[in-house]
Design an enzyme around this catalytic site. Structure first.
Site, short mmCIF file in Angstrom:
data_model
loop_
_atom_site.label_atom_id
_atom_site.label_comp_id
_atom_site.label_asym_id
_atom_site.label_seq_id
_atom_site.Cartn_x
_atom_site.Cartn_y
_atom_site.Cartn_z
N HIS A 206 -151.57 -49.87 -48.05
CA HIS A 206 -151.71 -48.45 -48.41
C HIS A 206 -151.24 -48.11 -49.81
O HIS A 206 -151.39 -46.97 -50.25
CB HIS A 206 -150.94 -47.56 -47.42
CG HIS A 206 -149.46 -47.62 -47.60
ND1 HIS A 206 -148.68 -48.60 -47.06
CD2 HIS A 206 -148.61 -46.82 -48.29
CE1 HIS A 206 -147.42 -48.41 -47.40
NE2 HIS A 206 -147.34 -47.34 -48.15
C1 UD1 Z 1 -146.84 -42.08 -49.26
C2 UD1 Z 1 -145.76 -42.43 -50.27
C3 UD1 Z 1 -145.50 -43.93 -50.21
C4 UD1 Z 1 -145.18 -44.38 -48.81
C5 UD1 Z 1 -146.26 -43.91 -47.84
C6 UD1 Z 1 -145.89 -44.22 -46.43
C7 UD1 Z 1 -145.70 -41.03 -52.29
C8 UD1 Z 1 -146.05 -40.96 -53.72
N1 UD1 Z 1 -146.17 -42.11 -51.62
O1 UD1 Z 1 -148.02 -42.72 -49.65
O2 UD1 Z 1 -144.39 -44.24 -51.04
O3 UD1 Z 1 -145.12 -45.78 -48.78
O4 UD1 Z 1 -146.43 -42.48 -47.97
O5 UD1 Z 1 -146.98 -44.26 -45.58
O6 UD1 Z 1 -145.03 -40.16 -51.77
N2 UD1 Z 1 -153.68 -38.79 -45.58
C9 UD1 Z 1 -154.30 -38.32 -44.46
N3 UD1 Z 1 -153.51 -37.90 -43.42
C10 UD1 Z 1 -152.16 -37.92 -43.45
C11 UD1 Z 1 -151.53 -38.40 -44.62
C12 UD1 Z 1 -152.31 -38.83 -45.68
O7 UD1 Z 1 -155.52 -38.29 -44.36
O8 UD1 Z 1 -151.50 -37.53 -42.46
C13 UD1 Z 1 -154.54 -39.29 -46.69
C14 UD1 Z 1 -154.97 -38.19 -47.67
O9 UD1 Z 1 -156.24 -38.51 -48.10
C15 UD1 Z 1 -153.98 -38.39 -48.81
C16 UD1 Z 1 -153.75 -39.89 -48.81
O10 UD1 Z 1 -153.80 -40.26 -47.44
O11 UD1 Z 1 -154.49 -37.91 -50.04
C17 UD1 Z 1 -152.45 -40.31 -49.42
O12 UD1 Z 1 -151.35 -39.64 -48.81
P1 UD1 Z 1 -149.98 -39.42 -49.63
O13 UD1 Z 1 -148.97 -38.83 -48.75
O14 UD1 Z 1 -150.26 -38.78 -50.94
O15 UD1 Z 1 -149.57 -40.89 -50.04
P2 UD1 Z 1 -149.42 -42.19 -49.14
O16 UD1 Z 1 -150.40 -43.19 -49.63
O17 UD1 Z 1 -149.42 -41.86 -47.71
N1 UDP Z 2 -145.88 -48.17 -39.14
C1 UDP Z 2 -146.35 -47.75 -37.91
N2 UDP Z 2 -147.70 -47.75 -37.66
C2 UDP Z 2 -148.59 -48.19 -38.58
C3 UDP Z 2 -148.11 -48.65 -39.84
C4 UDP Z 2 -146.74 -48.61 -40.10
O1 UDP Z 2 -145.56 -47.38 -37.04
O2 UDP Z 2 -149.81 -48.16 -38.29
C5 UDP Z 2 -144.43 -48.12 -39.40
C6 UDP Z 2 -143.81 -49.44 -39.73
O3 UDP Z 2 -143.45 -50.13 -38.55
C7 UDP Z 2 -142.60 -49.04 -40.56
C8 UDP Z 2 -143.09 -47.81 -41.28
O4 UDP Z 2 -144.20 -47.32 -40.53
O5 UDP Z 2 -141.51 -48.69 -39.74
C9 UDP Z 2 -143.52 -48.20 -42.67
O6 UDP Z 2 -144.27 -47.19 -43.22
P1 UDP Z 2 -145.32 -47.43 -44.39
O7 UDP Z 2 -145.79 -48.82 -44.40
O8 UDP Z 2 -146.32 -46.36 -44.26
O9 UDP Z 2 -144.44 -47.09 -45.69
P2 UDP Z 2 -143.42 -47.91 -46.63
O10 UDP Z 2 -142.39 -48.56 -45.78
O11 UDP Z 2 -144.22 -48.88 -47.42
O12 UDP Z 2 -142.87 -46.85 -47.52
#
Ligand code: UD1
Ligand code: UDP
Length: 372
Positions: A206
């Site tokens: 992601h």
């Molecule tokens: C964010 C964090 C990242 C973290 C990750 C955990 C920032 C800059 N990044 O990244 O550090 O590792 O969360 O998962 O804060 N979207 C949906 N539904 C949701 C959430 C997101 O459709 O419930 C989609 C949207 O298109 C959105 C994109 O995912 O634009 C990215 O979401 P965003 O929260 O900006 O960043 P993450 O990639 O989730």
């Molecule tokens: N996770 C989850 N379901 C998923 C993917 C991740 O429960 O489909 C959990 C994972 O076990 C961990 C946390 O989400 O506890 C990690 O989140 P993510 O990878 O989104 O973010 P990061 O740790 O890179 O910030």
């Protein structure tokens, strides 16, 4: 102690759940969800799985450009701080929700002239890659914080080198607390897609650096064509990026919706190998005793690499097949020291905040006596 906790993204729900459980019997916590993650599978599922009480406030910020969403978080958080006047503000990790919580906590001043202290869980992590939004978020948050709650000696070393040692405490990693809690609740949570196959690779992807660069994404996807099922709970960001890039997954890849935390822990435990760009998932692979291939050019969790359980692969399309064919890397009998603590980080975090609060109260009393 009265706290405002700010969360917003999936990994923060996992971390906050174990700390809240420890905190709430003796202290007051207002849990604020920025709404950064909002799909049921990215948010509510975690509150259910982890027995995390519903957020007291949800700002409903949603998705959008960094500036606009962070600004909306600041706008939503400031009046909450002014209304509740907490002793402290607690933030986790390195997302935009972390940064927003930190900025508001460090700027707000209450009617009495007091401002809250700021505590940062998972302080001191560094990738030394400033192209990552997470690196900028965590550096700023650490420098604004009054109490830096670091998971490892490596993180403590980074804080010391940045002149922050006097505010830092090593407490261990709350993800161990969460993982151990889940292991006790996780039986029977394996998603059907994985239960139906034998050995599999578990994949998560992601990070912006992978999803937002079509060439890099294509290279990673090409490398998934190994002769074994790859179970892939797809983050919504990645689903969108794959569609936009017209990037088809090889037939051995089983794409499923994001799974809940208990399902994820069950998937990790049964995997032959974990391939991921997630910070949390790298650590969980280590805790599960499963070799991990990190699909990034560097990692913050360098201890797992040094211990031989993690390999940083970048976007090399040959890396997954090479790892699976390498008996030395796939060994599971290598030592697995407790790199991330003993599963009692949450208790240490609450103690550290309590001590900080009592220290401030003592200082206030002394200055009142001195001024009298
Ligand atoms: C964010 C964090 C990242 C973290 C990750 C955990 C920032 C800059 N990044 O990244 O550090 O590792 O969360 O998962 O804060 N979207 C949906 N539904 C949701 C959430 C997101 O459709 O419930 C989609 C949207 O298109 C959105 C994109 O995912 O634009 C990215 O979401 P965003 O929260 O900006 O960043 P993450 O990639 O989730
Ligand atoms: N996770 C989850 N379901 C998923 C993917 C991740 O429960 O489909 C959990 C994972 O076990 C961990 C946390 O989400 O506890 C990690 O989140 P993510 O990878 O989104 O973010 P990061 O740790 O890179 O910030």
């Amino acid at each position: 102690m009265r706290l405002v906790t700010v969360v917003g993204a999936r990994p923060q729900f996992v971390k906050a759940a174990v700390v809240s459980r420890q905190l709430r019997p003796a202290h007051e916590e207002l849990l604020v969800h920025t709404g950064q993650h909002y799909d049921d599978a990215m948010s509510a599922a975690f509150f259910r799985d982890l027995d995390l009480p519903a957020a007291d406030v949800n700002l409903g910020v949603g998705s959008g450009p960094h500036g606009a969403t962070t600004a909306a978080m600041l706008d939503g958080l400031e009046p909450i701080m002014l209304e509740h006047e907490p002793d402290g503000v607690l933030v986790y990790g390195d997302t935009n929700s972390t940064l927003a919580g930190a900025l508001v906590a460090s700027k707000v001043v209450f009617r009495s002239g007091r401002r809250p202290w700021l505590a940062h869980v998972e302080a001191g992590l560094r990738s030394f890659n400033r192209a990552m939004p997470e690196e900028r978020n965590r550096v700023v948050t650490d420098h604004l914080s009054d109490l830096l709650l670091a998971p490892t000696p490596v993180a403590m070393g980074h804080l010391a080198r940045e002149g922050l040692a006097d505010r830092a405490r090593m407490v261990g990693d709350v993800m161990v607390d969460a993982f151990e809690w889940a292991a006790g609740h996780g039986d029977g949570h394996l998603p059907p897609a994985a239960a139906a196959v034998g050995d599999y690779v578990l994949l998560t992807l992601h990070r912006a650096e992978n999803t937002d660069d079509p060439a890099r994404l294509a290279s990673i996807v090409a490398g998934l064509a190994v002769g074994m099922p790859v179970v892939f709970p797809v983050h919504p960001r990645t689903r969108g990026a794959l569609e936009r890039a017209g990037c088809a997954l090889p037939p051995n890849v089983m794409a499923i919706d994001p799974v809940g935390y208990l399902e994820m822990v069950a998937l990790e435990a049964r995997a032959l190998l974990v391939a991921t760009d997630s910070g949390g998932v790298q650590k969980e692979a280590y805790l599960a005793g499963v070799p991990c291939l990190t699909l990034r050019t560097e990692t913050e969790w360098t201890e797992t690499v040094a211990a031989g359980w993690n390999r940083v692969a970048g976007d090399d399309p040959g890396a997954l097949a090479a790892a699976l064919a390498d008996p030395e890397f796939m060994r599971r009998d290598r030592p697995r020291p407790a790199l991330y603590g003993d599963g009692h980080a949450a208790a240490r975090i609450v103690d550290a905040m309590d001590e900080h609060q009592r220290g401030l109260a003592r200082d206030r009393q002394l200055s009142e006596v001195a001024g009298a």
